[in-house]
Scaffold this active site. Structure first.
Site, PDB file in Angstrom:
ATOM      1  N   ASP A  45      16.077  48.410  -8.662  1.00 30.31           N
ATOM      2  CA  ASP A  45      14.832  48.656  -7.937  1.00 30.31           C
ATOM      3  C   ASP A  45      15.055  49.584  -6.752  1.00 30.31           C
ATOM      4  O   ASP A  45      14.110  49.993  -6.080  1.00 30.31           O
ATOM      5  CB  ASP A  45      14.161  47.349  -7.504  1.00 30.31           C
ATOM      6  CG  ASP A  45      15.008  46.505  -6.564  1.00 30.31           C
ATOM      7  OD1 ASP A  45      16.139  46.910  -6.227  1.00 30.31           O
ATOM      8  OD2 ASP A  45      14.536  45.412  -6.181  1.00 30.31           O
ATOM      9  N   ASP A  84      16.418  45.585 -13.454  1.00 33.06           N
ATOM     10  CA  ASP A  84      16.326  44.857 -12.187  1.00 33.06           C
ATOM     11  C   ASP A  84      14.904  44.330 -11.997  1.00 33.06           C
ATOM     12  O   ASP A  84      13.949  45.119 -11.948  1.00 33.06           O
ATOM     13  CB  ASP A  84      16.685  45.806 -11.050  1.00 33.06           C
ATOM     14  CG  ASP A  84      17.192  45.094  -9.817  1.00 33.06           C
ATOM     15  OD1 ASP A  84      17.253  43.859  -9.820  1.00 33.06           O
ATOM     16  OD2 ASP A  84      17.543  45.797  -8.847  1.00 33.06           O
ATOM     17  N   LYS A 114      18.446  41.471 -14.093  1.00 33.41           N
ATOM     18  CA  LYS A 114      19.092  41.021 -12.867  1.00 33.41           C
ATOM     19  C   LYS A 114      18.034  40.513 -11.905  1.00 33.41           C
ATOM     20  O   LYS A 114      16.952  41.105 -11.799  1.00 33.41           O
ATOM     21  CB  LYS A 114      19.876  42.155 -12.194  1.00 33.41           C
ATOM     22  CG  LYS A 114      20.589  41.711 -10.906  1.00 33.41           C
ATOM     23  CD  LYS A 114      21.357  42.849 -10.269  1.00 33.41           C
ATOM     24  CE  LYS A 114      20.482  43.811  -9.514  1.00 33.41           C
ATOM     25  NZ  LYS A 114      19.832  43.181  -8.308  1.00 33.41           N
ATOM     26  N   GLU A 116      17.568  38.406  -7.863  1.00 35.89           N
ATOM     27  CA  GLU A 116      18.230  38.046  -6.619  1.00 35.89           C
ATOM     28  C   GLU A 116      18.059  36.558  -6.316  1.00 35.89           C
ATOM     29  O   GLU A 116      17.118  35.914  -6.770  1.00 35.89           O
ATOM     30  CB  GLU A 116      17.649  38.873  -5.465  1.00 35.89           C
ATOM     31  CG  GLU A 116      17.869  40.368  -5.604  1.00 35.89           C
ATOM     32  CD  GLU A 116      17.287  41.166  -4.455  1.00 35.89           C
ATOM     33  OE1 GLU A 116      17.480  42.395  -4.448  1.00 35.89           O
ATOM     34  OE2 GLU A 116      16.665  40.572  -3.550  1.00 35.89           O
ATOM     35  N   GLU A 183      26.745  41.538  -2.737  1.00 36.64           N
ATOM     36  CA  GLU A 183      26.420  42.699  -1.922  1.00 36.64           C
ATOM     37  C   GLU A 183      26.624  42.405  -0.439  1.00 36.64           C
ATOM     38  O   GLU A 183      26.125  41.404   0.091  1.00 36.64           O
ATOM     39  CB  GLU A 183      24.973  43.156  -2.150  1.00 36.64           C
ATOM     40  CG  GLU A 183      24.599  44.391  -1.346  1.00 36.64           C
ATOM     41  CD  GLU A 183      23.276  45.012  -1.754  1.00 36.64           C
ATOM     42  OE1 GLU A 183      22.880  46.011  -1.127  1.00 36.64           O
ATOM     43  OE2 GLU A 183      22.640  44.506  -2.694  1.00 36.64           O
TER      44      GLU A 183
END
Length: 292
Positions: A45, A84, A114, A116, A183
């Site tokens: 993204d 994403d 993916k 978060e 990250e």
């Protein structure tokens, strides 16, 4: 050659082979990234910032992601392509997450998604993987929560924060994630997580001891110059080369040097003569068909 699968990525960790992941957002870039040797292409993204011109990833929509993931799939033949999931495509509950993840698989044709979040996303990860949708997790600095974090800050620096990241990673592993992006995590903590997890870790600003690394294509080749993150190594400055080429093109158009005979098309002088008024004299450029 068959596409790389999530099982192949897991096996790479077992063999101690480093995993290369790179972002791409269109077909030509996907081909370049694949030719460069990446096993995984992330349609991140981050396209909101490096392609669409937004100040963050938050405005990116599912339609944006599906559109760009389709393009990447058309340009890729070997890599595992991961879509994403954008902001608010899964945070509202596992039913919405299932619907949107299914769009990635059905409409775009990618091999995994993916999303978060750690423990807070574990239930969603479990639902998706149970339905046959491979999921890559993402913890540490999660860009969709950047406002909550108060900016782009390294995560897990205190003992309590480090323990929380460990619990998040374990929750994603238990829920069925096939890999986890770390990250902006301190390198020693990332190394510890990599040792304790059975699934691969993919680092971005998380040190050398992760099982793999991911970088944003535009950062690495100099196509995004609003800022250069500390974790990003610029291997070339394609942006400067492109600007110089465009300046040369502009100068040649202005001066009349382009297009020249090499870049133009000829015409039979006899055919051209039939189009001219009686008595009209052909110049040498007319005879070559360059002024038509």
């Amino acid at each position: 050659m068959d596409r790389i699968t999530t099982s192949d990525i897991r096996e790479m960790k077992k063999r101690g082979e480093k995993i290369v992941m790179m972002t791409a957002y269109d077909a030509p870039t996907a081909r370049l990234v694949e030719d460069g040797g990446a096993e995984v292409i992330l349609v991140g993204d981050t396209l909101g910032m490096v392609v669409l011109g937004y100040d963050s990833t938050l405005p990116v929509t599912m339609e944006d992601m599906i559109h760009h993931t389709k393009a990447v799939m058309r340009g890729s033949t070997r890599a595992l392509v991961v879509g994403d999931m954008p902001f608010m495509s899964y945070q509202t509950g596992w039913q919405d997450a299932m619907k949107n993840a299914a769009r990635f698989m059905q409409e775009a044709g990618c091999g995994a998604v993916k999303l978060e979040g750690g423990k807070r996303s574990a239930e969603i990860v479990g639902k998706l993987t149970a339905a046959g949708i491979p999921v890559m997790g993402h913890i540490g600095l999660t860009q969709q929560s950047v406002n909550q974090f108060g900016g782009w800050k390294v995560q897990g620096k205190t003992p309590a924060a480090a323990v929380q990241l460990m619990h998040d990673a374990q929750a994603l592993e238990q829920a069925g994630a096939f890999a986890i992006v770390l990250e902006l995590v301190p390198a020693p903590l990332a190394e510890l997580l990599t040792q304790r997890l059975s699934v691969p870790t993919i680092g971005i600003g998380a040190g050398v001891h992760c099982d793999g690394q991911v970088q944003v294509f535009h950062d690495m080749v100099g196509l995004f110059d609003a800022f250069v993150p500390k974790h990003a190594k610029r291997y070339t400055d394609a942006g400067a080369s492109i600007r110089e080429a465009l300046k040369q093109y502009t100068a040649e158009v202005k001066s009349g040097a382009f297009p020249d005979a090499k870049h133009s098309f000829k015409m039979d002088p006899a055919a051209l003569a039939e189009l001219r008024p009686p008595g009209h004299q052909l110049t040498r450029r007319h005879a070559l068909g360059l002024d038509v």
